[in-house]
Design a protein around this motif. Structure first.
Motif, PDB file in Angstrom:
ATOM      1  N   ASP A 103      90.376  57.463  62.367  1.00  0.00           N
ATOM      2  CA  ASP A 103      91.342  58.174  61.839  1.00  0.00           C
ATOM      3  C   ASP A 103      90.466  57.472  60.493  1.00  0.00           C
ATOM      4  OD1 ASP A 103      93.277  58.968  63.740  1.00  0.00           O
ATOM      5  OD2 ASP A 103      94.452  57.046  62.714  1.00  0.00           O
ATOM      6  N   LEU A 107      88.807  61.255  55.131  1.00  0.00           N
ATOM      7  CA  LEU A 107      90.100  62.955  55.527  1.00  0.00           C
ATOM      8  C   LEU A 107      91.283  62.946  54.454  1.00  0.00           C
ATOM      9  CD1 LEU A 107      89.220  65.069  57.227  1.00  0.00           C
ATOM     10  CD2 LEU A 107      90.856  64.289  58.696  1.00  0.00           C
ATOM     11  N   GLU A 110      90.879  65.712  52.279  1.00  0.00           N
ATOM     12  CA  GLU A 110      91.086  66.708  52.165  1.00  0.00           C
ATOM     13  C   GLU A 110      92.474  67.138  52.703  1.00  0.00           C
ATOM     14  OE1 GLU A 110      90.180  69.717  55.291  1.00  0.00           O
ATOM     15  OE2 GLU A 110      89.433  68.080  55.580  1.00  0.00           O
ATOM     16  N   MET A 111      93.376  65.842  53.314  1.00  0.00           N
ATOM     17  CA  MET A 111      94.948  65.930  52.826  1.00  0.00           C
ATOM     18  C   MET A 111      95.316  65.911  51.658  1.00  0.00           C
ATOM     19  SD  MET A 111      95.585  63.176  55.978  1.00  0.00           S
ATOM     20  CE  MET A 111      95.206  62.975  57.867  1.00  0.00           C
ATOM     21  N   ALA A 124      96.329  65.778  61.011  1.00  0.00           N
ATOM     22  CA  ALA A 124      95.462  66.087  61.421  1.00  0.00           C
ATOM     23  C   ALA A 124      94.729  66.113  62.369  1.00  0.00           C
ATOM     24  CB  ALA A 124      94.829  64.534  60.660  1.00  0.00           C
ATOM     25  N   ARG A 126      92.269  66.474  65.972  1.00  0.00           N
ATOM     26  CA  ARG A 126      91.251  66.194  66.718  1.00  0.00           C
ATOM     27  C   ARG A 126      90.930  67.705  67.626  1.00  0.00           C
ATOM     28  NH1 ARG A 126      95.513  61.457  69.548  1.00  0.00           N
ATOM     29  NH2 ARG A 126      95.492  60.075  67.461  1.00  0.00           N
ATOM     30  N   ARG A 163      98.228  61.472  59.656  1.00  0.00           N
ATOM     31  CA  ARG A 163      98.992  62.539  58.531  1.00  0.00           C
ATOM     32  C   ARG A 163      99.345  61.871  57.471  1.00  0.00           C
ATOM     33  NH1 ARG A 163     103.088  65.359  62.327  1.00  0.00           N
ATOM     34  NH2 ARG A 163     101.658  64.324  63.540  1.00  0.00           N
ATOM     35  N   GLU A 196      97.556  71.649  58.123  1.00  0.00           N
ATOM     36  CA  GLU A 196      96.488  71.186  59.250  1.00  0.00           C
ATOM     37  C   GLU A 196      94.745  70.845  58.794  1.00  0.00           C
ATOM     38  OE1 GLU A 196      96.553  73.038  62.873  1.00  0.00           O
ATOM     39  OE2 GLU A 196      98.519  72.406  63.248  1.00  0.00           O
ATOM     40  N   VAL A 197      94.099  69.659  58.587  1.00  0.00           N
ATOM     41  CA  VAL A 197      92.761  69.274  58.594  1.00  0.00           C
ATOM     42  C   VAL A 197      92.344  68.834  59.976  1.00  0.00           C
ATOM     43  CG1 VAL A 197      93.267  69.083  55.999  1.00  0.00           C
ATOM     44  CG2 VAL A 197      93.570  67.461  58.052  1.00  0.00           C
ATOM     45  N   THR A 198      91.341  69.681  60.497  1.00  0.00           N
ATOM     46  CA  THR A 198      90.777  68.829  61.649  1.00  0.00           C
ATOM     47  C   THR A 198      89.190  68.023  62.004  1.00  0.00           C
ATOM     48  OG1 THR A 198      89.454  70.876  61.510  1.00  0.00           O
ATOM     49  CG2 THR A 198      91.365  71.156  62.790  1.00  0.00           C
ATOM     50  N   TYR A 199      89.253  66.959  62.244  1.00  0.00           N
ATOM     51  CA  TYR A 199      88.285  66.681  62.699  1.00  0.00           C
ATOM     52  C   TYR A 199      87.859  65.592  63.717  1.00  0.00           C
ATOM     53  CZ  TYR A 199      91.463  62.311  63.552  1.00  0.00           C
ATOM     54  OH  TYR A 199      92.353  61.395  64.349  1.00  0.00           O
ATOM     55  N   ARG A 201      86.980  63.042  66.626  1.00  0.00           N
ATOM     56  CA  ARG A 201      87.099  61.257  66.819  1.00  0.00           C
ATOM     57  C   ARG A 201      85.568  60.322  66.745  1.00  0.00           C
ATOM     58  NH1 ARG A 201      91.214  58.592  70.584  1.00  0.00           N
ATOM     59  NH2 ARG A 201      92.577  57.597  68.696  1.00  0.00           N
TER      60      ARG A 201
END
Length: 323
Positions: A103, A107, A110-111, A124, A126, A163, A196-199, A201
């Protein structure tokens, strides 16, 4: 406004035998937190580690007093260790995260932005699990599909514990008393305004995963049985279907016998029918047993966890009481 300028951010990290990643994790997470605020805490929950995790946590706290340690009396499992950390978190926003750096701490920036824009919970998600093995990717996708269809609460696909949650969400979470805890489902049940935020992994920075096949299987069952009674309802429908089919088949046998006479019973077909319905009975009892077992755990009302020692947790912070 405090939330917008210098919020208190709590990071909660369950740890079980993570001696190989302790130093690199703190290096990464503190860099991010210091860029966001001057007020933060990193709550590390030692979940009964048998390696050098605890001594390394204590050494890290010597260099950074923002690191706080909750040492549980034994290994209670990740869901309970996470609950313990959330119970002790004092921040305006709380971020659960794994120590293996799959994780990405970056990020959190951005959260926080989405939290400042008004979201109570920033999840968050994936978008790429290419670093996981084929079996883990396939089983995870299957679980989210099944759980999403069966559960009364929509669980976001490919969303783990990583999160950001506002203080009001954490306070609401503490009001949930269940002992059998599937945190992804509990987070989804809470509701509130979500973003939501995306990433993608990444690989683990060190060490090996603690999630083996049997543990993943039991975790999946926990997620399904904790948030839906549909498996029980299915057996109601199946029983109704069999009760309709059985008289129809009996009528067919009576009519056929009346016109064609009595057949010599078939041993093989009889055994197949007996085994089939015996299997259905055992499967039904097993599903019923899953729910009865959860009731058994709940009615004992044992504390979720026992704390052997806390290091750095404020003395005026009330320790969560057993519900």
């Amino acid at each position: 406004m405090t939330m917008a300028t210098n919020p208190m951010i709590s990071v909660v990290v369950p740890m079980y035998n993570e001696e190989e990643v302790v130093e690199v994790f703190f290096e990464a997470i503190t860099k991010v937190l210091r860029s966001l605020t001057t007020s933060y805490e990193i709550i590390c929950v030692n979940d009964g580690s048998t390696d050098m995790t605890l001594p390394k946590l204590i050494a890290a706290r010597g260099a950074d007093p923002a690191i706080k340690i909750i040492d549980l009396s034994r290994n209670f499992g990740k869901e309970i260790a996470l609950t313990a950390g959330l119970d002790f978190a004092t921040g305006d926003a709380v971020v659960p995260i794994d120590a293996d750096l799959q994780d990405p701490p970056e990020l959190i920036n951005e959260m926080v932005e989405k939290w400042r824009d008004g979201a109570d919970m920033v999840i968050a998600v994936r978008t790429d699990r290419g670093t996981d093995g084929w079996f883990k990717r396939t089983s995870a996708n299957l679980f989210y599909r099944v759980a999403g269809r069966l559960s009364d609460t929509g669980i976001p696909n490919n969303a783990g514990d990583f999160r950001l949650m506002d203080r009001k969400v954490i306070d609401a979470l503490k009001a949930l008393p269940e002992r059998t805890r599937f945190m992804k489902g509990i987070f989804a049940w809470l509701g509130f305004k979500q973003a939501e935020v995306t990433y993608s992994r990444p690989e683990r920075v060190a060490g090996t995963t603690k999630w083996k096949f049997w543990k993943l299987w039991n975790f999946a069952l926990e997620g399904i049985f904790s948030f839906t009674t549909l498996p029980l309802r299915i057996w109601t429908y199946m029983g109704f279907a069999i009760s309709v089919i059985a008289p129809a088949y009996a009528l067919f046998i009576i009519v056929r016998t009346s016109f064609l006479g009595i057949d010599v019973p078939g041993y093989a077909s009889t055994i197949v029918v007996i085994l089939f319905f015996s299997g259905l009975n055992m499967l039904g009892l097993g599903i019923l047993g899953e729910y009865v077992g959860r009731v058994f755990v709940e009615v004992k009302r044992r504390p979720l966890y026992l704390v052997r020692e806390t290091i750095g947790v404020e003395l005026n912070h009330e320790k969560p009481k057993p519900i």
